[in-house]
Design a protein around this motif. Structure first.
Motif: not given
Length: 465
Positions: A317-345
């Motif tokens: 997009v920064a180069r001036g290209e159009r978005l690679p996909l339209a809304q109807d082309d986007l799909q959800l697949n499965g379930h995802c979690f993210e955890v933040r590992i922090c250096a803390e006590r």
């Protein structure tokens, strides 16, 4: 289309490594910047060239726009990617790039300004059709007037710094007796943190969920949303765990939030990656909270459930290209979690932990890309954790067919992870994933605070200070 041959990454840690990996895959040369404290850091090794920008103090290095622009010119970079944090939502950097004819991998200055002022952002969101929490978002800041507005909005009430972010400059007020002290405290923190002590008021929703929508726009007027993430599990307004899709949302709720977020982005001519953050009340009603005009820490969650590379989208997009996909082309697949590992006590009030990493052992995984187990880390064994920067050392992400399977995979991954030399929140996160209310999807922004004592007792990795 604009030419992008060399990219300066104006950041450090895991996000700098993450951006460098995609740039390399696209054949773009990368330039790292580093402070004196980061001379041997992983992100320096990940890039093709590197430049010292100042001492450890971020104000003299990673936040020093003049020095960064000097390095842009010295290195011959075509573009600047700000990552997240530091200068990622700083309109002065975006303008400096614009003046020098350098691509800024993010939205234009007008969009950053429109969303940086929280009250102005609320007005824009309302105009675009997004629901707002009842409250006061105007310019009048006289104490007596604000007290009148507080009575009109009703209690409990949240006082928020108008230019705030990152969980700072926020106070919950449950009665008028608390208002004066909370207002003064909020203003002091806002002035110290953001240079602006103006505030806004809004009704405080008890046990809300924090759900955000990933949006993307291009310079040709196209805007899409890439579904939502639930970021409700937080500590002191800082996200700890993110997941997608958000549990408990109906298809109609998901569609309504996504469309409203896309409409808001479209209304400000948004270009690049952005996130529209919302509060969802216990009845399922959603309200606009704020818009972050950058790539989020948790962008990998969206990548794993859509199969996309959001950094690649940013660069295209920064180069001036159009978005690679339209809304109807986007799909959800499965379930995802993210955890933040922090250096803390955790057992010492979550105080930071500094020192040298002796053991850094993780199970089989993919770095910064698609995979059922993914690790985005900005450190390695023998690296030192300093007191100068954010305590997050890595993000661990897992993907599975459904939420229960993703929880099981995350627990397996966390149990197989070993980090020594510093203390981390690894055991505390295991406790969250093992908590019956988390498993049952009963999460809200006060989850950790409500269950803190129990979670600390469940923490299997307790160690002395």
């Amino acid at each position: 289309m604009n030419e992008l041959k060399k990219l300066l990454i104006a950041n450090r840690g895991e996000i700098a490594c993450r951006i460098a990996q995609t740039a390399r895959r696209l054949g773009i040369e990368t330039v790292a910047v580093y402070s004196e404290a980061d001379a041997q850091a992983k992100h320096v090794a990940c890039c093709d060239s590197s430049y010292l920008i100042g001492p450890a103090d971020a104000r003299q290095s990673y936040l020093n726009i003049d020095r960064l622009m000097e390095v842009v010119r010295e290195s011959g970079a075509d573009a600047v990617h700000p990552g997240y944090g530091f200068l990622s939502e700083n309109v002065a950097l975006a303008r400096a790039c614009e003046v020098d004819g350098i691509m800024f991998v993010g939205p234009g200055p007008h969009a950053i300004e429109a969303m940086a002022d929280k009250a102005r952002a609320k007005a824009q969101a309302h105009q675009a059709g997004m629901p707002l929490i009842p409250g006061y978002y105007g310019d009048e800041q006289d104490d007596a007037f604000l007290k009148e507005q507080a009575l009109a909005a009703g209690f409990p009430l949240m006082i928020k710094a108008r230019m705030g972010g990152g969980g700072r400059g926020m106070r919950v007020v449950r009665s008028m007796d608390e208002f004066d002290a909370a207002l003064a405290s909020c203003r002091r923190e806002a002035l110290a943190g953001f240079g602006d002590d103006t505030v806004m008021l809004e009704r405080y929703i008890e046990r809300p969920r924090h759900v955000e929508v990933q949006v993307f726009g291009d310079a040709h007027g196209n805007v899409v949303h890439l579904f939502e993430r639930d970021c409700s599990v937080q500590r002191r307004h800082q996200k700890v765990i993110e997941e997608a899709p958000a549990p408990g949302l109906s298809d109609s709720q998901r569609d309504a939030m996504g469309q409203a977020a896309a409409d808001l982005a479209r209304s400000v001519g948004y270009v690049g990656a952005g996130t529209v953050e919302c509060i969802v009340d216990p009845d399922g009603n959603f309200y606009f909270l704020e818009m972050n005009t950058r790539l989020q820490v948790e962008h990998g969650v969206t990548e794993l459930v859509t199969g996309l590379d959001l950094v690649e989208w940013q660069l295209r997009v920064a180069r001036g290209e159009r978005l690679p996909l339209a809304q109807d082309d986007l799909q959800l697949n499965g379930h995802c979690f993210e955890v933040r590992i922090c250096a803390e006590r955790p057992n010492k009030g979550f105080l930071p932990s500094v020192g040298q990493i002796q053991t850094w052992s993780l199970p089989e995984h993919i770095e910064f890309a698609q995979g059922d187990v993914r690790v985005d880390a900005g450190v390695r064994a023998q690296d030192s954790i300093s007191p100068y920067y954010d305590s997050m050392v890595a993000k661990i992400l897992v993907r599975a067919d459904n939420r229960d399977q993703a929880i099981a995979r995350m627990l397996d991954t966390l149990h197989a992870t070993e980090i020594s030399g510093i203390q981390t929140n690894l055991g505390f996160i295991k406790a969250i994933f093992s908590h019956p209310e988390f498993v049952a999807q009963s999460v809200h922004t006060g989850f950790i605070e409500t269950h803190l004592k129990q979670l600390l007792n469940m923490n299997l990795d307790r160690s002395p200070a």
